[in-house]
Design a protein around this motif. Structure first.
Motif, PDB file in Angstrom:
ATOM      1  N   GLY A  84     -78.778 -40.836  11.577  1.00 30.85           N
ATOM      2  CA  GLY A  84     -80.388 -40.704  11.622  1.00 30.85           C
ATOM      3  C   GLY A  84     -80.787 -40.777   9.901  1.00 30.85           C
ATOM      4  N   LEU A  85     -80.075 -40.270   9.153  1.00 27.41           N
ATOM      5  CA  LEU A  85     -80.405 -40.115   7.831  1.00 27.41           C
ATOM      6  C   LEU A  85     -80.162 -41.587   7.227  1.00 27.41           C
ATOM      7  N   ARG A  86     -79.154 -42.040   7.682  1.00 28.50           N
ATOM      8  CA  ARG A  86     -78.835 -43.574   7.053  1.00 28.50           C
ATOM      9  C   ARG A  86     -79.742 -44.637   7.572  1.00 28.50           C
ATOM     10  N   ALA A  87     -80.304 -44.395   8.773  1.00 26.18           N
ATOM     11  CA  ALA A  87     -81.452 -45.484   9.578  1.00 26.18           C
ATOM     12  C   ALA A  87     -82.473 -45.363   8.676  1.00 26.18           C
ATOM     13  N   ARG A  88     -83.073 -44.303   8.060  1.00 24.82           N
ATOM     14  CA  ARG A  88     -84.306 -44.112   7.379  1.00 24.82           C
ATOM     15  C   ARG A  88     -84.200 -44.243   5.850  1.00 24.82           C
TER      16      ARG A  88
ATOM     17  N   ARG B 177     -83.367 -42.618  20.134  1.00 21.30           N
ATOM     18  CA  ARG B 177     -83.877 -43.750  19.539  1.00 21.30           C
ATOM     19  C   ARG B 177     -83.623 -43.542  17.932  1.00 21.30           C
ATOM     20  N   ASP B 178     -82.548 -44.230  17.399  1.00 22.46           N
ATOM     21  CA  ASP B 178     -82.408 -44.020  15.869  1.00 22.46           C
ATOM     22  C   ASP B 178     -81.964 -42.808  15.752  1.00 22.46           C
ATOM     23  N   TYR B 179     -81.489 -41.956  16.606  1.00 21.53           N
ATOM     24  CA  TYR B 179     -80.732 -40.449  16.566  1.00 21.53           C
ATOM     25  C   TYR B 179     -81.963 -39.723  16.000  1.00 21.53           C
ATOM     26  N   VAL B 180     -83.299 -40.010  16.468  1.00 21.17           N
ATOM     27  CA  VAL B 180     -84.328 -38.935  16.191  1.00 21.17           C
ATOM     28  C   VAL B 180     -85.126 -38.670  17.465  1.00 21.17           C
ATOM     29  N   GLN B 181     -85.265 -37.400  17.577  1.00 22.47           N
ATOM     30  CA  GLN B 181     -85.766 -36.802  18.913  1.00 22.47           C
ATOM     31  C   GLN B 181     -87.376 -37.008  18.538  1.00 22.47           C
ATOM     32  N   PRO B 182     -87.784 -36.840  19.690  1.00 22.79           N
ATOM     33  CA  PRO B 182     -89.327 -36.980  19.763  1.00 22.79           C
ATOM     34  C   PRO B 182     -90.137 -36.248  18.829  1.00 22.79           C
ATOM     35  N   ASP B 183     -89.709 -35.000  18.878  1.00 18.10           N
ATOM     36  CA  ASP B 183     -90.365 -34.069  17.557  1.00 18.10           C
ATOM     37  C   ASP B 183     -89.978 -34.431  16.082  1.00 18.10           C
TER      38      ASP B 183
END
Ligand SMILES: [Zn+2]
Length: 289
Positions: free
Chosen positions: A13-17, A233-239
């Motif tokens: 998730g960190l990588r994606a952002r 999605r992209d390893y990020v939860q809705p919150d």
């Protein structure tokens, strides 16, 4: 406690952002977590471009273009929250007191700019700097055994590690020098899948069973990582929380429940809980001998 698959999904998730982005701002909000933050951390981070990420055991390495890597451990309760910079703080309420490191990227044409907060109420987590060229010499990484998902972790390497050891196989698998990053949950699940009792002395695991065990370890970890990838999605939860996901364990935390491999009573009394070295082991005494 975050286990290897959760750390992997947080890292992804960190990588994606953050990968390829410049850190416009970095804030360190207290002098220490488990250990003091390294001197000059905020200055090193500010203005640096994030070039790549790596996971080693349960550590995240974020490489910077200046030649340093940021070594992050989530500890017992560490979480990463992320959101667009324009949304304001990523943490709120009591979380804000426990946001120890905050990173921000600048907005660009294809990206709103991201704010990442490292939240850790219990502060067993840590952040350090290490030269990228010498990552594996860092004191926290130097003694780690092979990565369980790498080809370097095989029946041959595990069998060499178990050979002649009287310690229970469970303890041998939790020993980070034998295999890196395995925690209590995945060891219980892998032993169940391989049909080996957690109490079996390490030296008494046969060659065929060692092969099965290596396969089981890779499978339980791989499936958990895949589940995290498909459910978020992209390893990020809705919150805005990175990584973590609900996972259905077959034995962990299921004492007294029926075992999926067994016909039920009277042949199998279901999953049992025992305590080894102060930690719970869950297993089926019928299929795991
Ligand atoms: Zn059973």
């Amino acid at each position: 406690m975050p286990e290897l698959p959760e750390v992997e999904t947080v890292m992804r998730g960190l990588r994606a952002r953050l990968e390829g982005r410049v850190l416009a701002r970095a804030r360190i909000n207290r002098p220490d977590m488990r250990w003091p933050f390294p001197p000059g951390l905020a200055q090193t981070l500010t203005g640096a471009r994030v070039t790549s990420f790596r996971r080693r055991a349960k550590y995240i390495l974020m490489r910077l273009d200046g030649g340093d890597s940021v070594l992050i451990h989530l500890g017992m309760s560490g979480r990463m929250l992320i959101g667009p910079v324009s949304n304001g703080p990523v943490s709120n309420g009591p979380d804000m007191l426990h946001e120890h490191m905050t990173l921000e990227t600048s907005p660009s044409a294809d990206d709103p700019g991201w704010r990442v907060g490292f939240i850790d109420p219990r502060r067993f987590g840590s952040v350090d700097l290490v030269p990228t060229a010498g990552e594996d010499s860092h004191r926290l990484l130097a003694d780690l055994g092979p990565e369980p998902l790498d080809a370097g972790f095989s029946a041959a390497t595990l069998s060499a590690a178990l050979d002649g050891r009287r310690t229970p196989v469970k303890a041998a698998l939790l020993d980070q020098r034998n295999v890196a990053g395995l925690g209590n949950i995945y060891v219980c699940e892998a032993l169940f899948r391989a049909g080996i009792s957690p109490e079996r002395p390490a030296h008494a695991v046969s060659a065929a069973e060692t092969k099965k065990l290596v396969k089981a370890i890779k499978a339980v970890l791989g499936e958990a990582i895949a589940a995290g990838g498909s459910s978020l999605r992209d390893y990020v939860q809705p919150d805005g929380e990175l990584g973590y996901f609900q996972h259905a364990w077959k034995v962990y935390g299921r004492a007294g429940e029926p075992c999926e491999n067994c016909p039920g009573p009277p042949l199998c009394a279901g999953i049992q809980r025992i305590v080894q070295s102060g930690r719970s082991s869950f297993y089926c005494p019928r299929v795991q001998q």
